[in-house]
Design an enzyme around this catalytic site. Structure first.
Site, PDB file in Angstrom:
ATOM      1  CE1 TYR A   6      -4.565  -2.881   5.264  1.00 20.73           C
ATOM      2  CE2 TYR A   6      -3.409  -0.848   5.270  1.00 20.73           C
ATOM      3  CZ  TYR A   6      -3.470  -2.113   4.264  1.00 20.73           C
ATOM      4  OH  TYR A   6      -3.427  -1.886   3.024  1.00 20.73           O
TER       5      TYR A   6
ATOM      6  CB  SER B 212      -0.563  -0.544   1.395  1.00 21.08           C
ATOM      7  OG  SER B 212      -1.628   1.353   1.408  1.00 21.08           O
TER       8      SER B 212
END
Length: 252
Positions: A151, A138
């Protein structure tokens, strides 16, 4: 990465980016096997894509990973591409007491899962031509989103692991790729209708263009500003550091 003639295994292939990648690669003539925990989602994907295959897998369960690896090697011996895509994302509160269940599940799924999955298949992949291990990280690996601090930290850890693994496999036939999406309209954080998020079809189209090049990092245009945050010479610095370490310690 060669975009056709592969046998490709994609975790988290029942929805979102995983499903869209699976469908795009399937259309190019690859044999695609998707995996996920929800059999109903897997069935829907393979029904919509005749010729695609599916197996159940929980990447948070090491026994499930080992079973899947054995099945893949036995039933799909030509497997040469692994795409570690499965992941979970939840809001958290890193400024206070952390929910331990959230912490454990996020780290186990997002970090331990892809490491274990690759570990279970890496010796097989070393024997194949045009072998690839890819990880979906990400842009939050480079610029963390504080309200999803756990996360974000798992994706930063994945990025670090990719750098190490790419270096260690440099003299083999296995390429290690990192796909680092920006905010995309998927089920993560119920972002399907988020206007500020990148449309999924646009993300896949741009990603496939880059995936077909020699790039090690698969970045769409909207992700590049985040990647630049850590500086332009990260790879050179990391590789030089590791060359010196090998010379010093006599490892690898």
């Amino acid at each position: 990465m060669k975009l056709n003639g592969n046998t490709i295994f994609i975790t988290g292939g029942g929805s979102g980016i995983g499903r869209a990648l699976a469908e795009a690669l399937h259309k190019l003539g690859n044999k695609v096997i998707i995996a996920g925990r929800r059999r109903s989602h897997l069935n829907a994907v393979i029904a919509a894509n005749p010729g695609m295959h599916a197996i159940e897998l929980d990447v948070a369960d090491i026994a499930s990973i080992e079973r899947a690896a054995k099945t893949l090697i036995a039933e799909y011996p030509d497997l040469n591409v692994l795409i570690n895509n499965a992941g979970i994302m939840q809001f958290d509160s890193v400024d206070g007491k952390i929910d331990d269940a959230l912490l454990t599940s996020t780290i186990t799924t997002n970090l331990l899962g892809p490491i274990r999955m690759t570990s279970a298949l890496i010796e097989h992949l070393k024997t194949k031509n045009n072998a690839v291990v890819a990880y979906t990280s990400s842009v939050l690996a480079f610029v963390p989103l504080a309200v999803t601090g756990i996360y974000s930290s798992t994706k930063a850890a994945v990025h670090s692991y990719v750098l190490s693994q790419r270096f260690m496999l440099r003299n083999t036939g296995v390429r290690v790729l990192e796909i680092a999406p920006p905010w995309v309209r998927t089920e993560l954080l119920n972002s399907q209708e988020a206007e500020q998020a990148m449309p999924l079809d646009q993300f896949i189209a741009e990603t496939m263009q880059v995936l077909g090049t020699d790039a090690d990092e698969i970045l769409v245009e909207g992700a590049k500003q985040f990647r630049a945050n850590v500086g332009p010479d990260e790879h050179g610095f990391v590789n030089g550091f590791n060359e010196q370490a090998i010379a010093l310690f006599g490892a690898a």
